[in-house]
Design a protein around this motif. Structure first.
Motif, PDB file in Angstrom:
ATOM      1  N   LEU A 155       0.854  -1.175   0.000  1.00  0.00           N
ATOM      2  CA  LEU A 155       0.000   0.000   0.000  1.00  0.00           C
ATOM      3  C   LEU A 155       0.895   1.231   0.000  1.00  0.00           C
ATOM      4  CD1 LEU A 155      -2.951   1.074   0.459  1.00  0.00           C
ATOM      5  CD2 LEU A 155      -2.501   0.849   2.888  1.00  0.00           C
ATOM      6  N   SER A 156       0.716   2.122  -0.968  1.00  0.00           N
ATOM      7  CA  SER A 156       1.484   3.372  -1.037  1.00  0.00           C
ATOM      8  C   SER A 156       0.533   4.536  -0.831  1.00  0.00           C
ATOM      9  CB  SER A 156       2.173   3.521  -2.395  1.00  0.00           C
ATOM     10  OG  SER A 156       3.131   2.505  -2.566  1.00  0.00           O
ATOM     11  N   ARG A 193       5.351  -0.405   8.072  1.00  0.00           N
ATOM     12  CA  ARG A 193       5.769   0.743   7.260  1.00  0.00           C
ATOM     13  C   ARG A 193       7.211   0.512   6.831  1.00  0.00           C
ATOM     14  NH1 ARG A 193       4.675   5.737  10.197  1.00  0.00           N
ATOM     15  NH2 ARG A 193       6.423   5.109  11.469  1.00  0.00           N
ATOM     16  N   ARG A 194       7.452   0.646   5.513  1.00  0.00           N
ATOM     17  CA  ARG A 194       8.795   0.425   4.983  1.00  0.00           C
ATOM     18  C   ARG A 194       9.746   1.503   5.515  1.00  0.00           C
ATOM     19  NH1 ARG A 194      10.106  -2.694   0.728  1.00  0.00           N
ATOM     20  NH2 ARG A 194       8.005  -2.555  -0.105  1.00  0.00           N
ATOM     21  N   GLY A 253      14.377  -2.166   6.237  1.00  0.00           N
ATOM     22  CA  GLY A 253      13.347  -3.088   6.708  1.00  0.00           C
ATOM     23  C   GLY A 253      12.028  -2.385   6.960  1.00  0.00           C
ATOM     24  N   TYR A 254      11.322  -2.840   7.986  1.00  0.00           N
ATOM     25  CA  TYR A 254       9.982  -2.342   8.279  1.00  0.00           C
ATOM     26  C   TYR A 254       9.826  -2.015   9.756  1.00  0.00           C
ATOM     27  CZ  TYR A 254       8.578  -4.183   3.718  1.00  0.00           C
ATOM     28  OH  TYR A 254       8.457  -4.429   2.380  1.00  0.00           O
ATOM     29  N   PHE A 281       4.728   7.261   2.516  1.00  0.00           N
ATOM     30  CA  PHE A 281       5.364   5.997   2.910  1.00  0.00           C
ATOM     31  C   PHE A 281       4.737   4.842   2.148  1.00  0.00           C
ATOM     32  CE2 PHE A 281       6.013   8.639   6.673  1.00  0.00           C
ATOM     33  CZ  PHE A 281       7.354   8.417   6.941  1.00  0.00           C
ATOM     34  N   ASP A 282       5.488   3.742   2.085  1.00  0.00           N
ATOM     35  CA  ASP A 282       4.970   2.481   1.576  1.00  0.00           C
ATOM     36  C   ASP A 282       4.697   1.585   2.769  1.00  0.00           C
ATOM     37  OD1 ASP A 282       5.218   3.173  -1.139  1.00  0.00           O
ATOM     38  OD2 ASP A 282       7.342   2.613  -1.120  1.00  0.00           O
TER      39      ASP A 282
END
Length: 139
Positions: free
Chosen positions: A54-55, A93-94, A99-100, A124-125
């Motif tokens: 999701l962006s 969240r990237r 990483g995340y 954010f992605d």
């Protein structure tokens, strides 16, 4: 149907609802919301399952839900009252190439639906990941 239309009101006794409906779905809908529905596989012995990217360009209020389809034929064949597995979800969240970060989560449950409503920051992605140990409710 207009949201303010007085003729849009519907009422039925709960006993009648249970007699005539297998399930009832209530949706929050706003005029400027966008809806996306996707099918996915849950994590299992066959593979890790599917996640959703999701962006977001701007800060957004999102309501993410995972639904499990009930299969009355399969439930009867297994002698089970329900074939739902334990399912939850995690929103990540990237963080660049590193990483995340965990943003929010819905704990695993045997319900037909698990969901989380959260405000996500724009620019954010994100990755929405189903989480399951593939346990049946009767286990």
């Amino acid at each position: 149907v207009l949201m303010d239309d007085p003729m849009s009101i519907f009422w039925m006794a709960f006993e009648d609802v249970k007699e005539y409906f297998a399930h009832v779905e209530i949706c929050r809908v706003h005029q400027d919301w966008h809806e996306v529905r996707e099918k996915a596989w849950l994590p299992s012995l066959l593979g890790p399952g599917q996640a959703f990217d999701l962006s977001l360009r701007e800060r957004s209020n999102v309501d993410i839900a995972f639904w499990q389809e009930r299969h009355s034929t399969r439930e009867g064949a297994l002698g089970a009252t329900c074939t739902n597995v334990d399912v939850g979800l995690v929103i990540l969240r990237r963080r660049g190439a590193d990483g995340y970060d965990v943003v929010d989560a819905a704990p695993r449950a045997f319900e037909d639906c698990v969901s989380v409503e959260v405000i996500l920051e724009g620019g954010f992605d994100y990755c929405v990941v189903p989480v399951s140990l593939q346990r049946l409710e009767s286990e």
